[in-house]
Design an enzyme around this catalytic site. Structure first.
Site, mmCIF file in Angstrom:
data_model
loop_
_atom_site.group_PDB
_atom_site.id
_atom_site.type_symbol
_atom_site.label_atom_id
_atom_site.label_comp_id
_atom_site.label_asym_id
_atom_site.label_seq_id
_atom_site.Cartn_x
_atom_site.Cartn_y
_atom_site.Cartn_z
ATOM 1 N N ASP A 1 -7.115 4.131 -4.361
ATOM 2 C CA ASP A 1 -7.748 3.990 -3.046
ATOM 3 C C ASP A 1 -8.364 5.377 -2.785
ATOM 4 O OD1 ASP A 1 -7.690 1.902 -0.624
ATOM 5 O OD2 ASP A 1 -7.462 3.863 0.282
ATOM 6 N N LYS B 1 0.863 -1.185 0.000
ATOM 7 C CA LYS B 1 0.000 0.000 0.000
ATOM 8 C C LYS B 1 0.892 1.226 0.000
ATOM 9 C CE LYS B 1 -4.500 0.655 0.283
ATOM 10 N NZ LYS B 1 -5.614 -0.265 0.035
#
Ligand code: GLU
Length: 449
Positions: free
Chosen positions: A162, A122
């Site tokens: 995201d 991430k």
């Protein structure tokens, strides 16, 4: 196992969200560790809680007025036991190492559940895209990629979107990567349709979370038909959750953004959702405008003096938290239970606090944790990677069919593992155990690396 939590806390005392994510996994996988001394012996869990690599960098950029700004960029490469690092980029002022480590840690397990060969990672930045012009966002993305490009690649690390990173940002990031590497390759997912993107990728997280809810309800002989549904968020996940719910005959009644939420007792229908999509995706406006356009809806601004969110305090059957982490606390969970909610399917990552999860489980709520329920997004990212490798693109029907199949599979896998490890019906235990075993076995096979 408590030692591991102690270790994680002592090493990075300020990383509260990361501790929370680790706590949930450690609590859930106790039965696996009891049955498998080899995992303990090889210190699998100790290795999993330490990222393989953390990259942190300066992102300088210039706004339209010629002012210089400096943000911080990150990529957490958490685990590559079952495939290249894979996971989104988040651009939001709250982004820090704790948030990204929690997201990367969850991503490892989520990706394992999809059955596709993807490790977990991430990244992102504390950059706030809100209120920025397209050219400012472009310059920021270009500067961000000017450092990130040397760490990623289609077989190394494949970022995606995201919160705060959608089609526009992926476009700018891809353009700069291609220029720097002189290579057109599937290094990012969520790409535009005519340059390597996959059909159904924008829809995938929301659709997947509704498919997961449908599977959970089916275990009790129920369907989504006629169910009143609370949705938080108004971004990509919330919008397509709403779309699929409408399609399945349910009645979504709420949406929200960081300023407040709308409650439309008559239900958000196709036409109203089109209004929201135009409002949010084209005009980049606020959800408050919904109540101006549809006056029967009630808009409630966020009240910082409240220790609960009134959005979760309406009569409903199902809840789809699709905004952000820790948006449902113990009090909210109790409100949901009191209001008759029987099913919670998490489109967001870790939207429920540990207290909230306990309340759901104690009250026999069908509780689909994010790692399982929102895995549809990254699953279709995996399918985008496959299509890029094959150099062809599948039809809408083909991708949606595969998505539905994957969500069914994740549901079945979690349910079976929950049963096997002595917690029937508990998707938290089931999903965490099944994912952990898959990653742990791969790590054992590959030796101490
Ligand atoms: N950010 C999404 C998630 O939380 C998608 C990640 C991806 O597609 O790589 O799973």
């Amino acid at each position: 196992m408590n030692d591991i939590l102690e270790l994680v806390r002592a090493r990075d005392p300020e990383q509260k969200e990361f501790h929370q994510a680790v706590y949930e996994v450690v609590e859930s996988i106790k039965p696996v560790l009891e049955q498998h001394p080899e995992y303990r012996q090889a210190k699998i869990l100790e290795r999993m809680v330490e990222p393989e690599r953390v990259i942190m960098f300066r992102v300088p950029w210039m706004d339209d007025e010629g002012q210089v700004h400096v943000n911080r960029g990150y990529r957490v490469e958490m685990n590559s036991a079952i495939g290249p690092y894979k996971g989104g980029l988040r651009f939001h002022p709250s982004v820090n190492l704790s948030i990204l480590k929690f997201l990367a840690f969850e991503q490892v397990f989520k990706n394992a559940l999809t059955t596709l060969p993807m490790g977990g990672g991430k990244g992102g930045s504390d950059f706030d895209p809100k209120g920025k012009t397209d050219t400012e966002v472009m310059r920021f993305c270009q500067s961000f990629m000017m450092e990130l490009y040397r760490h990623i690649g289609p077989n190394t690390d494949v970022p995606a979107g995201d919160i705060g990173v959608g089609a526009r940002e992926i476009g700018y990031l891809f353009g700069m990567y291609k220029r720097l590497r002189n290579e057109f390759t599937g290094v990012l997912t969520g790409k535009g349709l005519n340059w390597g993107g996959s059909l159904i990728r924008p829809e995938a997280t929301g659709y997947g979370s509704v498919y997961f809810a449908a599977e959970m309800l089916a275990t009790r002989g129920e369907t989504l038909e006629g169910k009143v549904c609370l949705i938080s968020g108004a971004g990509n996940v919330a919008q397509y959750t709403c779309e699929k719910l409408i399609e399945m005959g349910a009645k979504p009644v709420t949406l929200s953004d960081s300023n407040g939420y709308i409650y439309d007792e008559e239900g958000i229908d196709r036409e109203k959702l089109d209004f929201v999509m135009e409002l949010k995706n084209v005009r980049r406006g606020r959800i408050r405008e919904y109540a101006e356009r549809y006056p029967q809806a009630v808009y409630t601004p966020v009240d910082p003096s409240l220790d609960y969110n009134p959005l979760w305090n309406h009569k409903a059957d199902c809840a789809f938290p699709s905004a952000t982490q820790n948006e449902i606390n113990g009090k909210d969970a109790q409100h949901l239970v009191n209001n008759g909610v029987i099913c919670v399917s998490e489109g967001a990552n870790m939207p429920s606090t540990p207290e909230a999860i306990d309340i759901f489980l104690d009250n026999n709520v069908l509780y689909g944790l994010g790692k399982a329920a929102n895995a549809g997004g990254v699953a279709v990212s995996g399918l985008e990677m496959t299509q890029n490798s094959l150099r062809l693109s599948w039809s809408r029907e083909e991708v949606d069919r595969r998505l539905r199949e994957i969500m069914k599979n994740i549901h079945r896998t979690a349910l079976e593992a929950a049963e096997r490890y002595g917690h029937p019906g508990n998707y938290v235990v089931g999903a965490n155990c099944a994912a952990f075993v898959k990653v742990a076995d791969a790590m054992l096979d590959q030796g101490l690396v």
